[in-house]
Design a protein around this motif. Structure first.
Motif, PDB file in Angstrom:
ATOM      1  N   ARG A 233       0.855  -1.192   0.000  1.00 18.40           N
ATOM      2  CA  ARG A 233       0.000   0.000   0.000  1.00 18.40           C
ATOM      3  C   ARG A 233       0.888   1.238   0.000  1.00 18.40           C
ATOM      4  O   ARG A 233       1.224   1.787   1.053  1.00 18.40           O
ATOM      5  CB  ARG A 233      -0.880   0.023   1.262  1.00 18.40           C
ATOM      6  CG  ARG A 233      -2.031  -0.978   1.262  1.00 18.40           C
ATOM      7  CD  ARG A 233      -2.918  -0.785   2.487  1.00 18.40           C
ATOM      8  NE  ARG A 233      -4.165  -1.485   2.381  1.00 18.40           N
ATOM      9  CZ  ARG A 233      -4.371  -2.747   2.791  1.00 18.40           C
ATOM     10  NH1 ARG A 233      -3.395  -3.430   3.339  1.00 18.40           N
ATOM     11  NH2 ARG A 233      -5.556  -3.299   2.643  1.00 18.40           N
TER      12      ARG A 233
ATOM     13  N   GLY B  70      -9.794  -6.481  -4.586  1.00 18.12           N
ATOM     14  CA  GLY B  70      -9.781  -5.735  -3.321  1.00 18.12           C
ATOM     15  C   GLY B  70     -11.150  -5.881  -2.685  1.00 18.12           C
ATOM     16  O   GLY B  70     -12.017  -5.025  -2.841  1.00 18.12           O
TER      17      GLY B  70
ATOM     18  N   ARG C 297     -17.461   0.220   4.902  1.00 17.14           N
ATOM     19  CA  ARG C 297     -16.619  -0.798   5.557  1.00 17.14           C
ATOM     20  C   ARG C 297     -16.210  -0.414   6.972  1.00 17.14           C
ATOM     21  O   ARG C 297     -15.821  -1.261   7.762  1.00 17.14           O
ATOM     22  CB  ARG C 297     -15.376  -1.073   4.701  1.00 17.14           C
ATOM     23  CG  ARG C 297     -14.447   0.105   4.575  1.00 17.14           C
ATOM     24  CD  ARG C 297     -13.458  -0.094   3.438  1.00 17.14           C
ATOM     25  NE  ARG C 297     -12.155  -0.541   3.889  1.00 17.14           N
ATOM     26  CZ  ARG C 297     -11.085  -0.616   3.107  1.00 17.14           C
ATOM     27  NH1 ARG C 297     -11.178  -0.303   1.814  1.00 17.14           N
ATOM     28  NH2 ARG C 297      -9.934  -1.023   3.572  1.00 17.14           N
TER      29      ARG C 297
ATOM     30  N   ARG D 199       1.017  -1.079  -5.293  1.00 16.90           N
ATOM     31  CA  ARG D 199      -0.174  -0.367  -5.754  1.00 16.90           C
ATOM     32  C   ARG D 199       0.142   1.121  -5.754  1.00 16.90           C
ATOM     33  O   ARG D 199       0.671   1.632  -4.760  1.00 16.90           O
ATOM     34  CB  ARG D 199      -1.329  -0.662  -4.800  1.00 16.90           C
ATOM     35  CG  ARG D 199      -2.527   0.216  -5.069  1.00 16.90           C
ATOM     36  CD  ARG D 199      -3.682  -0.176  -4.212  1.00 16.90           C
ATOM     37  NE  ARG D 199      -3.530   0.306  -2.857  1.00 16.90           N
ATOM     38  CZ  ARG D 199      -4.372  -0.017  -1.870  1.00 16.90           C
ATOM     39  NH1 ARG D 199      -5.366  -0.838  -2.091  1.00 16.90           N
ATOM     40  NH2 ARG D 199      -4.200   0.470  -0.667  1.00 16.90           N
TER      41      ARG D 199
ATOM     42  N   ASN E  12     -12.064  -5.603   0.328  1.00 15.87           N
ATOM     43  CA  ASN E  12     -12.436  -4.647   1.387  1.00 15.87           C
ATOM     44  C   ASN E  12     -13.366  -3.587   0.808  1.00 15.87           C
ATOM     45  O   ASN E  12     -14.360  -3.206   1.428  1.00 15.87           O
ATOM     46  CB  ASN E  12     -11.193  -3.964   1.960  1.00 15.87           C
ATOM     47  CG  ASN E  12     -10.185  -4.954   2.498  1.00 15.87           C
ATOM     48  OD1 ASN E  12     -10.540  -6.103   2.747  1.00 15.87           O
ATOM     49  ND2 ASN E  12      -8.952  -4.539   2.664  1.00 15.87           N
TER      50      ASN E  12
HETATM   51  C1  PEP Z   1      -9.232  -3.516  -0.772  1.00 14.77           C
HETATM   52  O1  PEP Z   1      -9.994  -2.587  -1.016  1.00 14.77           O
HETATM   53  O2  PEP Z   1      -9.595  -4.702  -0.636  1.00 14.77           O
HETATM   54  C2  PEP Z   1      -7.793  -3.275  -0.603  1.00 14.77           C
HETATM   55  C3  PEP Z   1      -6.949  -4.256  -0.507  1.00 14.77           C
HETATM   56  O3  PEP Z   1      -7.372  -1.988  -0.522  1.00 14.77           O
HETATM   57  P1  PEP Z   1      -7.569  -1.065   0.746  1.00 14.77           P
HETATM   58  O4  PEP Z   1      -7.956  -1.942   1.908  1.00 14.77           O
HETATM   59  O5  PEP Z   1      -6.289  -0.360   0.990  1.00 14.77           O
HETATM   60  O6  PEP Z   1      -8.675  -0.164   0.331  1.00 14.77           O
END
Ligand code: PEP
Ligand code: MG
Length: 573
Positions: free
Chosen positions: A298, A454, A467, A334, A456
């Motif tokens: 990240r 991703g 989230r 990323r 999340n």
């Molecule tokens: C995600 O969105 O799953 C991800 C890995 O990126 P981040 O948690 O940094 O948004």
């Protein structure tokens, strides 16, 4: 009587220690007329001296834990506290206007803050306004005799209790003393939760009421595996906690045996288990936990750790350190994913009603190409030192991917023309975290070298459930058939084009999800480093053909999350 709090399990492990309240104290005061100006000035001088003493300790700790650059902030605070102009004005107000010290401090510092804030064309001076605000808080706390929480001053074992922790608060926690934390708000995939896993600090988030239910110095047990906290536990409960902490340590020791093994299923299918990292320093934790790659670096944490945009050279050093540390194993960096819950103090973003749906990630990079191109050049240069791959965050359309890739190609061509050494097989992929992109994965797979799912964000966007909001966390359903269908579409589309798909959302290390993902044909699982070994252990027990049958059934027959979970148990227990 023991009090029990329930929250969201954010980071494995069990800990017990005294509560440290990381809560902003009430700094309100009344303005009074004083008689004895000399005594009031003495009170002011004592508060200045005490504040300086705090700041010296904080500065030294910051230099030790975070580096000299971070420590500079506190040096700036110390300079403000020694500024004869400002201190003189405060004393004058006490002497001439008979103001109490608190009111005099406020009057003078407010004037300085407004003056600096008005310098809109000078970011440096504007930042000084923030410094004065911080210093004033400390000074007022000493005048009022209340304690300002300063995590850097902690020198005994504690459990942190906070309403919320920002990623930068979390980065400052010293693992030697901070044994666990619990917050009122937040979800399992908010960034402070993700960082607690990297730091291996047991944590509970989204408890709703920790800051009102727990008092300073009460003993708190944090069970980060189940998401339970016990406040003021009995002797028996403490004994039970010790036993469970030992069991957890024994389990970890068993998983550790798999550190140098490959990640293969029971029927011999090999997959890659990678780690998610935030800084090159995390590479050590990744390799210690047997990571076969870094599936997500990240990079925005480099930007968040700095006091101004990191230079091309600084970034180059960081990426180089990461690829070299991984010793030939792939590192997927990323590009900057700022926005949402990740802010840069020196790059103020417009106030938005929906920051997670706003100006962020690749949208900023395509708009602020100066920042983007600097990052790409640093990455390209670092590619000569190991196996580096790049991916773009928050891609929603084919055009965004093509535009970003074109800028990458331009910077690559320029560097090559200048004779700079650049690897000629850098894979350029994209995050799959927006449902619109997942639906046209077949189109995107023609251009991207790989996908990294991703979850999340993909879960929050497909369920329209923030989230980080514990009130809607019941909708945050990784195993919902809707999500499994999106994932299947992404993986199948990439395979049709001869490409690979990884997953770097937290779901990749989720023990219920892993059998489903193995069945859907996921090629790479990237997760908090501390989840790698238990996932390797689980994969060893899974048969791919059986898992494919499980995944097919879950995708086509199940209606609910609960049905999917039941099916996973039927296939794996
Ligand atoms: C995600 O969105 O799953 C991800 C890995 O990126 P981040 O948690 O940094 O948004
Ligand atoms: Mg994301």
């Amino acid at each position: 009587m023991t009090k029990m709090l329930k929250g969201i399990a954010a980071s494995d492990g069990i800990a017990a220690a005294k509560a440290y309240m990381l809560v902003q104290p009430d700094l309100s005061f009344s303005e009074t007329t004083i008689d004895d100006a000399a005594a009031e000035i003495e009170r002011l001088n004592d508060a200045v001296a005490a504040s300086k003493k705090d700041l010296e300790v904080i500065k030294n700790k910051a230099a030790e834990n975070l580096g000299e650059e971070e420590a500079q902030v506190f040096e700036a605070h110390l300079t403000i506290l020694s500024d004869p102009e400002m201190l003189g004005q405060i004393s004058d107000k006490i002497k001439n206007d008979k103001m109490n010290a608190e009111a005099a401090v406020k009057a003078v510092t407010d004037t300085f803050i407004s003056m600096f804030e008005a310098m809109t064309d000078n970011a440096y001076m504007q930042e000084r306004a923030g410094d004065i605000r911080d210093v004033t808080k400390r000074l007022q706390s000493h005048l009022l005799g209340v304690t300002l929480p300063s995590p850097a001053l902690i020198n005994e074992e504690v459990v942190i209790v906070a309403h919320d922790l920002t990623p930068s608060d979390t980065a400052q926690l010293d693992r030697k003393y901070v044994k666990g934390f619990i917050t009122d708000i937040g979800g399992r995939t908010s960034h402070s939760a993700i960082m607690s896993r990297t730091l291996e600090i047991p944590a509970i988030v989204g408890s709703g009421s920790a800051t009102s239910d727990i008092q300073a110095d009460q003993t708190v047990i944090i069970d980060g595996i189940n998401g339970d906290a016990l406040v003021d536990p009995s002797a028996d409960e403490l004994k039970d906690y010790e036993q469970r902490a030992q069991d957890f340590a024994a389990q970890k020791a068993e998983w550790a045996q798999l550190k140098n093994e490959q990640s293969v299923t029971a029927d011999g299918k090999q997959v890659t288990l990678g780690a998610n990292i935030g800084t090159p320093k995390d590479v050590e934790g990744a390799t210690d936990n047997g990571a076969e790659a870094v599936g997500l670096f990240r990079s925005e944490f480099l930007y968040m750790d700095a006091s101004e945009l990191p230079s091309e050279d600084d970034q180059f050093e960081a990426y180089k350190q990461a690829v070299e540390g991984m010793n030939g194993k792939q590192v997927v960096v990323r590009t900057m994913d700022i926005g949402g819950d990740k802010e840069l103090p020196y790059l103020p973003l417009p106030d938005e009603q929906n920051p997670f749906l706003g100006y962020r990630a690749i949208r900023i990079s395509l708009d602020r190409q100066d920042i983007f191109r600097t990052q790409l050049r640093a990455l390209l240069r670092a590619s000569a030192y190991g196996r580096l791959a790049i991916m773009f965050p928050m891609i929603a359309t084919v055009k965004e991917f093509k535009d970003a890739k074109a800028i990458f190609e331009e910077e690559k061509a320029k560097l090559v023309a200048d004779g700079v050494k650049v690897s000629d097989d850098i894979e350029v992929g994209m995050m799959m975290e927006i449902p619109a992109a997942a639906m046209i994965a077949d189109k995107l797979a023609k251009y991207a070298d790989f996908f990294s799912i991703g979850t999340n964000d993909l879960i929050q966007y497909s369920m329209a459930a923030d989230r980080g909001n514990e009130r809607v966390s019941y909708l945050y359903q990784p195993y919902n058939p809707s999500l499994l269908r999106l994932i299947k579409n992404i993986i199948d589309s990439s395979h049709k084009e001869g490409k690979w798909t990884g997953m770097c959302g937290e779901m990749a290390g989720d023990q219920i999800a892993v059998p489903l993902l193995a069945g859907l044909g996921l090629d790479e699982f990237s997760m908090s480093a501390t989840s790698i070994l238990k996932t390797r252990s689980l994969l060893k027990k899974l048969d791919t053909t059986k898992m494919k049958e499980l995944a097919d059934k879950a995708v086509s027959e199940c209606e609910t999350t609960e049905e999917v979970v039941k099916l996973v148990h039927e296939y794996t227990d």
